[in-house]
Enzyme design. Structure first.
Site, mmCIF file in Angstrom:
data_model
loop_
_atom_site.group_PDB
_atom_site.id
_atom_site.type_symbol
_atom_site.label_atom_id
_atom_site.label_comp_id
_atom_site.label_asym_id
_atom_site.label_seq_id
_atom_site.Cartn_x
_atom_site.Cartn_y
_atom_site.Cartn_z
ATOM 1 N N THR A 175 0.991 -1.256 0.017
ATOM 2 C CA THR A 175 0.234 -0.175 0.043
ATOM 3 C C THR A 175 0.772 1.252 0.014
ATOM 4 O O THR A 175 2.097 1.282 0.262
ATOM 5 C CB THR A 175 -1.010 -0.078 1.288
ATOM 6 O OG1 THR A 175 -0.132 -0.303 2.583
ATOM 7 C CG2 THR A 175 -1.947 -1.290 1.028
ATOM 8 N N THR A 176 0.133 2.425 -0.317
ATOM 9 C CA THR A 176 0.959 3.696 -0.490
ATOM 10 C C THR A 176 1.331 4.285 0.788
ATOM 11 O O THR A 176 0.411 4.413 1.721
ATOM 12 C CB THR A 176 0.118 4.457 -1.243
ATOM 13 O OG1 THR A 176 -0.344 3.970 -2.598
ATOM 14 C CG2 THR A 176 1.047 5.746 -1.803
#
Length: 253
Positions: A36-37
């Site tokens: 995930t970012t």
């Protein structure tokens, strides 16, 4: 299918292929890209760390997912990639920080800590019987009134940034940073920018439950994770702004 001349150079140990590549390191980078970012932004008033911790199931307790960590009073880190690998690196960073403090009777510099973690990462690309860490870290902190923000790579490479992102949404987030980052930003403006980048990276799937924010303020030189209420306030402002922008675009058309 893998080319014949490269066969065997990505098995068990990290060795150079005939064209000078380290496939195990490249695979570790792919593990980071699937994460995930996570983002970091440096401002005149401190450092902002933001992560997207969206889950694949509504049954998961989002509070149990931790991707921003405090390393020392003045340093924090955001991670992406293999969570277990990141946790191991964070524990090593905390130990290095405390050892430095006991040895020299002063807090560790942010760049010194980042280099120590990258030295450890590099060793795991060179020794037999181990594999590279499948995790990247954004390390940010304040030392003697100066904000520092570093991105560490699974290879052990280290780069200092004004704003950066890691994980699956890196490309979209970096486009936002390239377009909107300005020197001399306030801490609030840096948080808004980071959330704007998360919004673009997640294609608008941003909520207070899926976002975690931490700041290290220059005035106090202390790490602080924002409460759920504070995060909700920033997210509400972001959603309202995006909604207004869409309405303006539609009216112009």
């Amino acid at each position: 299918m893998q080319p014949l001349q490269n066969a065997g150079y990505d098995r068990a140990i990290t060795v150079f292929s005939p064209d000078g590549r380290l496939f195990q390191v490249e695979y570790a980078r792919e593990a980071v890209k699937r994460g995930t970012t996570s983002l970091g932004v440096k401002s005149d008033e401190g450092i902002v760390l933001v992560v997207d911790k969206r889950t694949s199931s509504k049954l998961v307790e989002t509070k149990s997912i931790e991707k921003i960590f405090q390393i020392d009073d003045h340093i924090g880190a955001a991670t992406s990639g293999l969570v277990a690998d990141a946790r191991s690196l964070i524990e090593r960073a905390r130990i290095e920080s405390q050892v430095y403090k006991i040895t020299y009777n002063e807090p560790i510099r942010v760049d010194n800590l980042a280099k120590k973690i990258c030295d450890m990462k590099q060793l795991y690309t060179q020794n037999g019987g181990v594999r590279p860490f499948g995790s990247a870290l954004i390390i940010g902190g304040i030392f003697e009134g100066e904000s520092k923000l570093f991105e560490t790579d699974p290879s052990g490479a280290l780069i200092e940034y004004k704003a950066t992102a890691i994980g699956s949404g890196r490309s979209d987030a970096m486009d936002v940073f390239e377009d909107k980052y300005e020197e001399g930003m306030s801490l609030d403006a840096a948080i808004d920018l980071a959330l704007d980048a998360v919004y673009e990276a997640t294609e608008g799937k941003t909520s207070a439950e899926s976002v975690e924010i931490a700041v290290i303020e220059k005035d106090t030189e202390k790490y602080r994770k924002l409460s759920q209420e504070e995060v909700s306030s920033y997210i509400d402002q972001l959603v309202e702004k995006k909604s207004n922008d869409e309405e303006e675009t539609e009216s112009e058309e």
